[in-house]
Enzyme design. Structure first.
Site, PDB file in Angstrom:
ATOM      1  N   TYR A 128     -49.047  67.992  34.797  1.00 19.82           N
ATOM      2  CA  TYR A 128     -50.241  68.647  35.356  1.00 19.82           C
ATOM      3  C   TYR A 128     -51.520  68.013  34.806  1.00 19.82           C
ATOM      4  CZ  TYR A 128     -53.415  72.369  36.872  1.00 19.82           C
ATOM      5  OH  TYR A 128     -54.448  73.079  37.455  1.00 19.82           O
ATOM      6  N   SER A 188     -59.039  70.553  36.895  1.00 20.86           N
ATOM      7  CA  SER A 188     -58.787  71.541  35.852  1.00 20.86           C
ATOM      8  C   SER A 188     -59.381  71.047  34.542  1.00 20.86           C
ATOM      9  CB  SER A 188     -57.277  71.729  35.680  1.00 20.86           C
ATOM     10  OG  SER A 188     -57.005  72.438  34.496  1.00 20.86           O
ATOM     11  N   ASP A 242     -48.694  70.444  55.058  1.00 17.29           N
ATOM     12  CA  ASP A 242     -48.047  70.154  53.772  1.00 17.29           C
ATOM     13  C   ASP A 242     -48.627  68.823  53.317  1.00 17.29           C
ATOM     14  OD1 ASP A 242     -46.370  69.185  51.722  1.00 17.29           O
ATOM     15  OD2 ASP A 242     -44.670  70.328  52.480  1.00 17.29           O
TER      16      ASP A 242
HETATM   17  N1  LIG Z   1     -55.606  79.220  38.565  1.00 15.01           N
HETATM   18  C1  LIG Z   1     -56.309  78.528  37.681  1.00 15.01           C
HETATM   19  O1  LIG Z   1     -56.689  79.046  36.617  1.00 15.01           O
HETATM   20  C2  LIG Z   1     -56.669  77.098  37.966  1.00 15.01           C
HETATM   21  C3  LIG Z   1     -57.398  76.418  36.980  1.00 15.01           C
HETATM   22  C4  LIG Z   1     -57.762  75.094  37.221  1.00 15.01           C
HETATM   23  C5  LIG Z   1     -57.427  74.477  38.414  1.00 15.01           C
HETATM   24  N2  LIG Z   1     -56.708  75.188  39.355  1.00 15.01           N
HETATM   25  C6  LIG Z   1     -56.389  74.470  40.602  1.00 15.01           C
HETATM   26  O2  LIG Z   1     -56.802  75.239  41.703  1.00 15.01           O
HETATM   27  C7  LIG Z   1     -55.964  74.974  42.833  1.00 15.01           C
HETATM   28  C8  LIG Z   1     -55.438  76.274  43.407  1.00 15.01           C
HETATM   29  O3  LIG Z   1     -54.623  76.884  42.422  1.00 15.01           O
HETATM   30  P1  LIG Z   1     -54.246  78.441  42.414  1.00 15.01           P
HETATM   31  O4  LIG Z   1     -54.432  78.905  41.023  1.00 15.01           O
HETATM   32  O5  LIG Z   1     -54.907  79.157  43.544  1.00 15.01           O
HETATM   33  O6  LIG Z   1     -52.653  78.318  42.653  1.00 15.01           O
HETATM   34  P2  LIG Z   1     -51.665  79.116  43.628  1.00 15.01           P
HETATM   35  O7  LIG Z   1     -52.045  80.548  43.757  1.00 15.01           O
HETATM   36  O8  LIG Z   1     -50.312  78.763  43.118  1.00 15.01           O
HETATM   37  O9  LIG Z   1     -51.918  78.421  45.056  1.00 15.01           O
HETATM   38  C9  LIG Z   1     -51.581  77.085  45.257  1.00 15.01           C
HETATM   39  C10 LIG Z   1     -51.687  76.800  46.736  1.00 15.01           C
HETATM   40  O10 LIG Z   1     -51.330  75.426  46.955  1.00 15.01           O
HETATM   41  C11 LIG Z   1     -50.350  75.389  47.964  1.00 15.01           C
HETATM   42  N3  LIG Z   1     -49.517  74.195  47.901  1.00 15.01           N
HETATM   43  C12 LIG Z   1     -48.705  73.775  46.911  1.00 15.01           C
HETATM   44  N4  LIG Z   1     -48.076  72.656  47.272  1.00 15.01           N
HETATM   45  C13 LIG Z   1     -48.517  72.350  48.528  1.00 15.01           C
HETATM   46  C14 LIG Z   1     -48.234  71.328  49.457  1.00 15.01           C
HETATM   47  N5  LIG Z   1     -47.356  70.345  49.191  1.00 15.01           N
HETATM   48  N6  LIG Z   1     -48.888  71.327  50.641  1.00 15.01           N
HETATM   49  C15 LIG Z   1     -49.762  72.294  50.936  1.00 15.01           C
HETATM   50  N7  LIG Z   1     -50.046  73.318  50.124  1.00 15.01           N
HETATM   51  C16 LIG Z   1     -49.422  73.340  48.931  1.00 15.01           C
HETATM   52  C17 LIG Z   1     -49.556  76.668  47.789  1.00 15.01           C
HETATM   53  O11 LIG Z   1     -48.786  76.947  48.948  1.00 15.01           O
HETATM   54  P3  LIG Z   1     -47.433  77.846  48.895  1.00 15.01           P
HETATM   55  O12 LIG Z   1     -47.863  79.276  48.860  1.00 15.01           O
HETATM   56  O13 LIG Z   1     -46.720  77.453  50.150  1.00 15.01           O
HETATM   57  O14 LIG Z   1     -46.712  77.447  47.650  1.00 15.01           O
HETATM   58  C18 LIG Z   1     -50.714  77.634  47.570  1.00 15.01           C
HETATM   59  O15 LIG Z   1     -51.312  77.969  48.794  1.00 15.01           O
HETATM   60  C19 LIG Z   1     -54.865  74.039  42.316  1.00 15.01           C
HETATM   61  O16 LIG Z   1     -55.196  72.701  42.616  1.00 15.01           O
HETATM   62  C20 LIG Z   1     -54.901  74.273  40.822  1.00 15.01           C
HETATM   63  O17 LIG Z   1     -54.385  73.182  40.086  1.00 15.01           O
HETATM   64  C21 LIG Z   1     -56.316  76.463  39.150  1.00 15.01           C
END
Ligand SMILES: NC(=O)c1ccc[n+]([C@@H]2O[C@H](COP(=O)([O-])OP(=O)(O)OC[C@H]3O[C@@H](n4cnc5c(N)ncnc54)[C@H](OP(=O)(O)O)[C@@H]3O)[C@@H](O)[C@H]2O)c1
Length: 243
Positions: free
Chosen positions: A161, A141, A61
């Site tokens: 964010y 992002s 975490d």
């Molecule tokens: N999706 C997009 O279009 C997009 C665009 C730009 C940037 N991003 C960035 O890409 C990254 C991944 O995003 P995603 O879209 O794959 O989101 P996601 O599916 O919601 O996955 C987020 C991951 O982060 C974990 N997490 C959250 N808080 C945490 C903590 N305190 N300690 C450890 N793990 C934690 C979550 O774990 P749990 O399952 O336990 O919650 C999950 O494994 C993020 O940094 C996001 O801001 C995403």
């Protein structure tokens, strides 16, 4: 020293993090999947077993100092080195515009997206410094871009964010400058708009597509870029992400 390259991906139980882990495993790396829920971590590692034997889940975490220390101790004991750190864990936080933002929502978002990255990076640096080719990728992002935001009055107004990712960009450049002399390359990578839980699966790209740029920057060659930010468009091409 381990012979295989070793990677740690935070937030690797689902979404882009899991896809990055999958892609690095396919390249033959040993990958530690940092997951805050051990059961989710075990499930994620098991889902990758068919692909390669190198998937290991580790409880992590990014907001919890004790779990970061325990993850460091385990990597130190089992591998003695870390080649790649992908700071992927992130939350979208409250969707409020500035005038409606709560301090609590801001703090929670920064705990994960900003302070969590610094805490994990600093904890893992002794291991990264033992690598001949350390690489750090911070998942940023397009919403963190001040240039894009200031050019567009209809830009999404998610105070927590957006500003957390702007801070992450600044953190990326600062680390890149400090770690240049250690040969550690540090870059901020926006995966593009990816369909995951974070956005209710409304993104244009699949997680595997979104993982392509982070994987490319996690495996940069020796004289690759550092202190940069890049983004992927819907055509998956790499473009500079304006600060
Ligand atoms: N999706 C997009 O279009 C997009 C665009 C730009 C940037 N991003 C960035 O890409 C990254 C991944 O995003 P995603 O879209 O794959 O989101 P996601 O599916 O919601 O996955 C987020 C991951 O982060 C974990 N997490 C959250 N808080 C945490 C903590 N305190 N300690 C450890 N793990 C934690 C979550 O774990 P749990 O399952 O336990 O919650 C999950 O494994 C993020 O940094 C996001 O801001 C995403």
């Amino acid at each position: 020293m381990a012979e295989q390259r070793i990677a740690l991906v935070t937030g690797a139980n689902k979404g882009i993090g899991l896809a990055v882990a999958r892609g690095l495993l396919a390249l033959g790396l040993v990958v530690y999947l940092g997951c805050r829920d051990p059961e989710n971590g075990r499930r994620a590692a098991a889902s990758l077993e068919d692909l390669a034997p190198g998937a290991r889940s580790v409880r992590l975490d990014v907001t919890e100092a004790a779990s970061i220390t325990a993850a460091f101790d385990r990597l130190d004991r089992e591998e003695g080195v870390l080649d790649i750190l992908v700071n992927n864990a992130g939350i979208v936080g409250p969707l409020d515009p500035p005038s409606a933002s709560s301090m609590q929502g801001l703090r929670e978002t920064y705990e994960t997206n900003v302070f969590g990255v610094v805490a994990v990076t600093n904890a893992m640096l002794p291991l990264l410094r033992r690598s001949p080719a350390g690489r750090i990728v911070n998942l940023t992002s397009d919403l963190g871009s001040l240039t894009l935001a200031s050019a567009d009055p209809s830009f999404p107004q998610l105070l927590a964010y957006n500003s957390s990712k702007t801070a992450l960009n600044a953190i990326t450049v600062t680390y890149a400058n400090e770690l240049r002399s250690d040969g550690i390359l540090v870059n901020a990578v926006s995966p593009g708009s990816v369909a995951t839980d974070q956005n209710g699966h409304r993104g244009e790209l699949t997680p595997d597509q979104g993982a392509r740029l982070p994987i490319r920057f996690a495996t940069l060659p020796q004289h690759g870029p550092t202190g940069t930010a890049v983004t992927a468009g819907s055509d998956l091409e790499e473009r500079p992400l304006p600060w």
